[in-house]
Scaffold this active site. Structure first.
Site, PDB file in Angstrom:
ATOM      1  N   GLY A   1      -9.435   4.233   5.832  1.00 45.70           N
ATOM      2  CA  GLY A   1      -8.486   3.543   4.964  1.00 45.70           C
ATOM      3  C   GLY A   1      -9.182   2.775   3.849  1.00 45.70           C
ATOM      4  N   ASP A   2     -10.499   2.779   3.843  1.00 49.25           N
ATOM      5  CA  ASP A   2     -11.223   2.125   2.753  1.00 49.25           C
ATOM      6  C   ASP A   2     -12.448   2.981   2.440  1.00 49.25           C
ATOM      7  OD1 ASP A   2     -12.317   0.145   0.961  1.00 49.25           O
ATOM      8  OD2 ASP A   2     -11.054  -1.331   1.963  1.00 49.25           O
ATOM      9  N   ASP A   3     -13.447   2.412   1.770  1.00 46.49           N
ATOM     10  CA  ASP A   3     -14.596   3.212   1.362  1.00 46.49           C
ATOM     11  C   ASP A   3     -15.280   3.868   2.570  1.00 46.49           C
ATOM     12  OD1 ASP A   3     -14.201   2.174  -1.265  1.00 46.49           O
ATOM     13  OD2 ASP A   3     -15.367   0.397  -0.730  1.00 46.49           O
TER      14      ASP A   3
END
Ligand SMILES: *[C@@H]1O[C@H](CO)[C@@H](O)[C@H](O)[C@H]1NC(C)=O
Ligand SMILES: *[C@@H]1O[C@H](CO)[C@@H](O)[C@H](O)[C@H]1NC(C)=O
Ligand SMILES: *[C@@H]1O[C@H](CO)[C@@H](O)[C@H](O)[C@H]1NC(C)=O
Ligand SMILES: *[C@@H]1O[C@H](CO)[C@@H](O)[C@H](O)[C@H]1NC(C)=O
Ligand SMILES: *[C@@H]1O[C@H](CO)[C@@H](O)[C@H](O)[C@H]1NC(C)=O
Ligand SMILES: *[C@@H]1O[C@H](CO)[C@@H](O)[C@H](O)[C@H]1NC(C)=O
Length: 485
Positions: free
Chosen positions: A258-260
């Protein structure tokens, strides 16, 4: 200096501590060869020497024990925090007597956070699953990282093992975070802190409350063969975040997040500037990433201690917001320099290249507005991207241009509904060659060479030192040209 290993986030494992600070690949080589707890070998590759650290912690420990000897129950319900802590505490006595290995048998082992220790291997059976407790009270509250000034974190160690699973069971944390119900920063699944000689291999990590793997203030780290999975809709579940670390190798990882997928960091504004510990000598290779709302590899936004000498190669990205992204802001200070990325294949991307000089996000109001980041010598080469909405959004800082941006041999195919402006370049300078679609107006081809190449002696030296393939100097350089994009 003895390696300090601890963890609050969850678990860890550490291996190989050495005396003295290791500062670089060359030093590491020298130092590691002197130990009996690992092997190290050189390989030849395409005619270039690649010095690589290999640890063999699976077979090198003098003493081993199984978790069930400490009264643990692998039923997925019984809390095993005390068993893990007891086991690590007992096994830590063997640190100076050949080291130890803790075997986690098949089963579902519920536990709160525990620390690892030096000269220690945590080995998970392929059918072993560590389940992170969902109770806040199972997580000690500790001091924020000095280079961040605020936030609440964990400490770490190192993992080594095969094929087991560590499940952060992050769901209640994500909900509480979104609803603003948490008093403290969420735990990371693994935090490795002030450690040297760490290996994390062949494990699956699921659903961390926040970042999955966070090595910080550490050196000589090998992270390989990991699968990291979190729902793409949940907040801040970064895959691997090397933070103020020297000499880190991340390879053969598959990350859906959900992020980098990977976020390289080194502290936040005045706290990171004061702490002054960069992330340097980082190699990332053979990474596959899916990150619809974030970057495949982010540099920043917390980069106040500096990020330098980064090499990434053989990266596959699918359905991600951007390829490599540089994030920084006025007040960060620090630098991102000597970044060399080649061989990326991307499919369904919002941006291929993204640089943001106005990321904002400050720890408090006391940052120094005169602390300007230096972004220079960023090289992107040999890339193909399909189904792209916008090839490049490159925004430096007015009065603090990002320089030496070199993009060559990149073929981008647009999506059905691309942005009207394909390249938006402000306050950046550099050079492009062999890039389609046509880059920013002010880019120009070399009058002589086809591709821009990195030829400055400093960069050549660094690449060599890091055992990178050194590009044959050709006509046309990034640094000699001062072409505004
Ligand atoms: C783990 O290490 C941290 C940092 O040294 C410490 O604050 C914490 O109390 C330790 N926890 C345990 C269970 O030993
Ligand atoms: C771990 O998984 C790999 C790849 O699936 C397999 O080759 C290897 O035998 C497994 N190791 C163990 C100890 O299960
Ligand atoms: C990880 O798995 C790979 C492939 O199965 C294997 O070659 C390697 O030895 C394993 N590494 C460790 C540390 O077990
Ligand atoms: C192209 O990207 C769009 C999103 O921009 C996506 O909906 C579509 O499925 C992608 N097409 C292909 C062929 O992957
Ligand atoms: C350009 O990049 C592609 C990969 O995207 C690579 O196969 C090719 O060899 C590169 N061309 C040159 C001249 O380096
Ligand atoms: C181009 O970049 C500038 C500076 O960041 C920004 O203000 C502008 O909105 C961008 N334009 C487009 C079309 O993205």
């Amino acid at each position: 200096m003895r390696t300090l290993l601890s963890t609050v986030g969850f678990l860890l494992l550490l291996l190989l501590s050495h005396d003295g600070g290791l500062t670089g690949a060359a030093d590491a080589e020298h130092n590691l060869i002197g130990t009996d707890s690992h092997t190290h070998r050189h390989r030849r590759h395409h005619g270039h020497r690649r010095g690589e650290i290999e640890y063999s912690a699976l077979s090198c420990r003098a003493y081993s024990a199984s978790l069930d000897e400490f009264g643990a129950v692998g039923d997925g319900v019984t809390s095993n925090t005390a068993a893990f802590r007891d086991a690590v505490s007992q096994l830590s006595r063997f640190a100076d007597h050949g080291g130890s290995l803790l075997f986690v048998p098949a089963g579902r082992w519920l536990t709160g956070s525990f620390n690892l220790t030096s000269h220690f291997t945590l080995f998970l059976h392929r059918d072993a699953v560590l389940l992170a407790s969902q109770e806040e009270s199972d997580y000690e509250v500790i001091e924020p990282l000095p280079s961040y000034g605020r936030g609440r974190d964990t400490d770490g160690g190192r993992f080594i093992s095969e094929n087991g699973t560590i499940d952060g069971q992050g769901e209640p944390w994500w909900g509480k975070f979104k609803r603003g119900e948490l008093k403290y920063t969420r735990p990371y699944l693994i935090e490795i802190m002030h450690s040297n000689g760490i290996q994390i291999s062949n494990l699956t990590f699921l659903n961390s409350p926040s970042w999955h793997i966070h090595p910080v203030y550490s050196s000589n780290i090998v992270i390989q063969g990991l699968t990291i999975l979190a729902p793409v809709t949940v907040p801040n579940t970064d895959g691997i975040n090397p933070d103020s670390c020297t000499n880190t190798r991340i390879e053969d990882c598959y990350i859906v997040s959900g992020d980098d997928c990977i976020a390289v960091k080194s502290g936040w504004d005045q706290y990171g500037i004061n702490y002054g510990m960069p992330t340097k000598q980082l190699l990332i290779r053979r990474l596959t990433c899916i990150s619809p709302d974030s970057a495949v590899i982010a540099l920043g936004s917390e980069m106040s201690g500096g990020i330098e000498d980064v090499r990434a190669e053989d990266i596959v990205a699918i359905n991600s917001e951007s390829g490599i992204r540089i994030k920084t802001a006025v007040g960060r200070g620090g630098y991102v320099k000597d970044v060399y990325v080649r061989g990326m294949t991307m499919k369904t991307m919002k941006y291929v290249f993204w640089m943001t000089g106005s990321y904002g996000s400050h720890p408090d109001e006391h940052y120094d507005p005169k602390a300007l980041p230096v972004i220079q010598n960023i090289n992107y080469q040999d890339m193909v991207a399909e189904n792209v909405t916008m090839p490049a959004q490159l925004a430096g800082i007015t009065g603090d241009q990002f320089t030496g941006i070199c993009i060559s041999n990149v073929t981008i195919t647009l999506s059905k509904k691309p942005k009207k402006v394909l390249w938006n370049c402000t306050d950046v300078s550099g050079y492009t060659s062999g890039v389609t679609p046509e880059p920013c107006q002010l880019c120009r081809r070399s009058s002589r060479g086809l591709f821009c190449r990195v030829t400055s002696p400093r960069v050549q030296f660094l690449l060599k030192k890091l055992s990178y393939n050194v590009v044959t100097p050709e006509e046309g350089t990034c640094e000699d040209e001062n072409v505004l994009f």
